[in-house]
Design an enzyme around this catalytic site. Structure first.
Site, PDB file in Angstrom:
ATOM      1  CG  ASP A   4      -2.251   0.643   1.014  1.00 25.10           C
ATOM      2  OD1 ASP A   4      -2.219   1.848   0.765  1.00 25.10           O
ATOM      3  OD2 ASP A   4      -3.315   0.003   1.120  1.00 25.10           O
ATOM      4  CG  HIS A  33      -5.187   3.901   0.647  1.00 34.82           C
ATOM      5  ND1 HIS A  33      -4.738   2.609   0.417  1.00 34.82           N
ATOM      6  CD2 HIS A  33      -6.413   3.972   0.096  1.00 34.82           C
ATOM      7  CE1 HIS A  33      -5.662   1.947  -0.267  1.00 34.82           C
ATOM      8  NE2 HIS A  33      -6.684   2.738  -0.463  1.00 34.82           N
ATOM      9  CB  SER A  61      -9.258   0.854  -0.393  1.00 35.24           C
ATOM     10  OG  SER A  61      -8.534   0.956  -1.566  1.00 35.24           O
TER      11      SER A  61
END
Ligand SMILES: *[C@@H]1O[C@H](CO)[C@@H](O)[C@H](O)[C@H]1NC(C)=O
Ligand SMILES: *[C@@H]1O[C@H](CO)[C@@H](O)[C@H](O)[C@H]1NC(C)=O
Ligand SMILES: *[C@@H]1O[C@H](CO)[C@@H](O)[C@H](O)[C@H]1NC(C)=O
Length: 776
Positions: free
Chosen positions: A149, A226, A563
């Site tokens: 990620d 994220h 996600s």
């Protein structure tokens, strides 16, 4: 405006003239299959692998030295291959070499988040229903969950050692590579952090994007939030008293709260390009498998592609061979059909659905009227009424009234707004920016009123000042109160969350859908999990809205996307790994799929938020259904598969042995005959049904001895029979086969949906059946 067009032509002409002289170099991934290292890989083995890459490429470029310069990664642990800067002609020649399985361009993938400020009311925070799977699975203790990620924010309490007993598992070979003073340090919770940026750098250099180079730093820190969000959702530690601006207060935790976590950073801040390069993804897979991760979670992707062209499919297969389940997001390209990505049969592909919580932000007017709005913002200071003023009333002398009422930039007279609650109409500028204008003008709060077109859709945005977003009808009442009252007053009640909203879950409109464009008979996504307004850890390096004017920092934040749903499933896979370390990735996947549920909290079929009439969703949206951890830890029976079963499925689908070389060590041979219908997948898809089709499956008992009987819900127009219809299991590990015959036809262009359930009255081993006349 005044640039002479012939000047532009001149520029193009110049490049046109010289371009044939410059040999264009690009970055490529050259795949040779898998290594045949034994269990104990020595430094000598690894060096031998690297030397063989130099030798192979050297034979094309003229010398090993030139090859060494060109190669920026040697994939030496599990994936066999290298990434190198090459001329197109060299790449084409290399692809024909008998040892070369494939040469892929080094393309970018993107993160699968939607900052769903768009995506409304329903909120979800902590997903996992019962605490019992946690207790039984010891909270995922010592399972190692990793993601690929945007990095990790190590200061987040979610990566703190609370609840972690004992040192780092001795089998762990990974670690933290970022040793700079501002680097990412390891602890007993965050046991790995590595960054991979050579692919991004090679791409930028080959495209001559030199001004972007400084964005690619040698750091594992999360530049975006994220990676921290997804990793903490999968395996974050317990953190009490977490909220987003006071809303949704609760204990943050991952699906496997006592797991160890590791971050493999493969994404970089290149918003216009995609940011996560295939060469880096391949190197991260090779490291993660070698380091000894137990579960891999990927919330990134690109449009679906043939599996031998798809680095996530290839990396995941190498992980599968080492017993590592890989969980991936399906993507946020819904509600269009055939958009699901990460669809290889060995990947656990996850769609996104809502949870049953709303963030409510009510308002009260001076006349006692109350309206329920929605927001995620700080509460208003002091428990008292404030004067209300509309944007139109606060119009700057230089502005148009139709712009002021929308609270657009530079349309408000600050002296009129100061100390008041500003009432703005939706439209014309972003919702967050209206709040920014209110703040700049000195307002203490904002009421954001829907216009007629936006109707009832209100959102829990992360506003920069205390705010309530209300629907059209309520907004009209507020305006008429203000225009009919001498000193209109109002109060913003602090935002709070309301749970148990109905119906829930519903499928998110953005969640990517099937059918699977590579293997239409494999239903994708496999399952759905919460992915709308999920609260989890954030990065200290960015503001919650990511807008230039926003300089707030928040340790926890809501995000939406597949996600966010993907790491929910990764966390549950972590629990299954803790409880059943001997289960194969396919058995774990089967347990999660066959225990999923398709009904919502009103006992009706889950609805599809992407349908204009909010119609019931189908297996092409939710797969086998919404994950149910209590069922997954004790599924009764599983549909198991070995790595070779997957390869034989690909053979039966028409892949050649050459295509399969990217997955194997070169010794795999396709069987002479084989049928995709007998592939032991936990769901059943049949294309182009005419007449009669029989599929076979095998079930393995992973529970108590028991007698399972079949129940079938037939697709419309299709008769389903199952032989035998009773399966008796006497011991653990015993396998029994059955055949399912479908007769009839689905109407032209239609799809029929049914269900197969094996039950001993305690377990319900459920598979969706999807039958089409023809998918496209
Ligand atoms: C980043 O690391 C690479 C390889 O270790 C090194 O060559 C490069 O100079 C480093 N870049 C910076 C900006 O420190
Ligand atoms: C919880 O957090 C809030 C603000 O973040 C703080 O004011 C409060 O004291 C905390 N409560 C506890 C019990 O730690
Ligand atoms: C089903 O029909 C489509 C279109 O007619 C065709 O492309 C596809 O190969 C068929 N699939 C099978 C399994 O027969």
């Amino acid at each position: 405006m005044n640039i002479p067009t012939n000047f532009i032509f001149m520029l193009f002409g110049f490049f046109w003239l010289i371009s044939p002289v410059i040999a264009v170099k690009k970055s490529y991934i050259v795949l040779l299959g898998s290594h045949s290292h034994g269990l104990e890989v020595s430094a000598v083995d690894l060096q031998r692998a690297v030397d063989s890459h130099h030798k192979l490429l050297g034979s094309f470029l003229g010398s090993s030295g030139k090859a060494k310069d060109a190669i920026f990664y040697s994939y030496k642990n599990h994936i066999n291959g290298f990434a190198a800067i090459l001329e197109e002609e060299e790449a084409t020649k290399l692809a024909k070499h008998p040892e070369v399985a494939a040469v892929l361009p080094n393309k970018a993938k993107e993160l699968h988040t939607t900052h769903s400020w768009e995506s409304m009311h329903l909120e979800k925070n902590d997903v996992i229903p019962s605490s019992s799977p946690w207790r039984k699975a010891r909270f995922g203790e010592d399972v190692i969950i990793a993601n690929l990620d945007s990095g990790v924010w190590p200061e987040s309490k979610s990566f703190g050692e609370q609840g972690i007993v004992g040192g780092v598992p001795s089998r762990w070979k990974g670690g933290c590579m970022d040793k700079t003073p501002d680097g990412v340090p390891c602890n007993r919770k965050l046991i790995g952090a590595k960054y991979f940026n050579q692919g991004a750098l090679a791409y930028l250099k080959s495209q001559n994007l030199m001004e972007e180079l400084p964005l690619i730093v040698n750091s594992t820190r999360d530049y975006k939030g994220h990676g921290s969000h997804t990793l903490s959702t999968a395996g974050g530690s317990y953190v009490s008293n977490v909220s987003v601006f006071g809303s949704g207060i609760g204990t943050a935790k991952g699906g496997s709260p006592k797991a160890r976590v590791a971050a493999y950073k493969v994404c970089w801040p290149l918003p216009n390009i995609g940011g996560c390069f295939d060469a880096d993804v391949a190197e991260a897979f090779d490291h993660a498998i070698h380091d000894g991760v137990d579960v891999l979670s990927l919330s990134i992707g690109s449009p679906p592609a043939e599996y031998y062209d798809d680095i996530i499919a290839i990396g995941s297969f190498h992980a599968l061979k080492k017993g590592i389940p890989v969980v991936c997001s399906a993507g946020n390209s819904g509600p269009s059909m055939a958009t699901a990505s990460n669809i290889a049969p060995w990947i656990l592909t996850v769609g996104a659905s809502t949870l049953d919580r709303e963030f409510q932000a009510p308002i009260e007017l001076g006349n006692g009227q109350r309206f329920t709005g929605s927001s995620l913002s700080n509460p208003l200071a002091g428990r008292k009424l404030y004067p209300l003023i509309t944007g139109a009333q606060a119009k700057a002398t230089t502005a148009f009234a139709q712009d002021s009422i929308l609270c657009k930039p530079e349309t408000l007279d600050h002296s009129k707004v100061k100390g008041k609650i500003l009432v703005c109409l939706r439209g014309g500028s972003s919702r967050i920016d209206k709040g920014m204008q209110a703040l700049l003008a000195g307002a203490v709060g904002m009421i954001l009123c829907n216009d007629r077109l936006s109707g009832f859709e209100i959102m829990a945005d992360l506003h920069v000042l205390p705010t309530s977003h209300i629907n059209y009808n309520d907004g009209q009442a507020v305006f008429s109160y203000i225009y009919s009252t001498k000193n209109p007053m109002g109060y913003l009640i602090p935002p709070s969350s309301k749970v148990n909203t109905k119906p829930s879950p519903t499928m998110a409109a953005f969640s990517s859908r099937g059918p699977n464009i590579v293997s239409p008979e494999i239903i994708k996504p496999d399952v759905t999990a919460p992915g709308v307004n999920i609260i989890a850890a954030f990065s200290g390096a960015v503001s919650p809205t990511g807008e230039p004017f926003d300089n707030r920092a928040v340790p926890y934040i809501t995000m939406s996307g597949t996600s966010m749903s993907c790491p929910h499933v990764s966390g549950i896979v972590g629990l299954l790994k803790a409880l059943h370390p001997e289960w194969s990735p396919a058995a774990i996947k089967s347990a999660i799929m066959t225990s999923a549920r398709v009904s919502d909290n009103t006992m009706n079929l889950m609805l599809d938020g992407g349908s204009p009439i909010f119609a019931p969703a189908t297996p092409f949206v939710y797969g086998s259904g919404h994950i149910r951890p209590t069922g997954a830890i004790d599924p009764g029976l599983v549909y198991d598969l070995s790595p070779n079963d997957y390869l034989e499925f690909l053979c039966a689908s028409g892949y050649t042995e050459k295509n399969l070389r990217v997955f194997t060590d070169g010794n795999f041979k396709c069987p002479v005959s084989g049928s995709i219908l007998n592939f032991n997948y936990p769901s059943i898809g049949v294309q182009n049904l005419t007449g009669s089709v029989t599929v076979s499956r095998r079930l393995k008992n992973v529970g108590m001895p028991g007698v399972y009987r079949v129940r079938v819900q037939q697709p419309e127009g299709v008769k389903v029979s199952v032989k035998p219809n009773v399966l008796k299991f006497e011991k653990i590990g015993e396998e029994k086969g059955f055949e399912l015959t479908m007769t009839g036809a689905v109407a032209e262009g239609q799809i029929g949906y049914g269900t197969l359930i094996w039950t001993d009255d305690k377990h319900f081993v459920r598979s969706p059946i999807v039958v089409s006349s023809s998918f496209f």
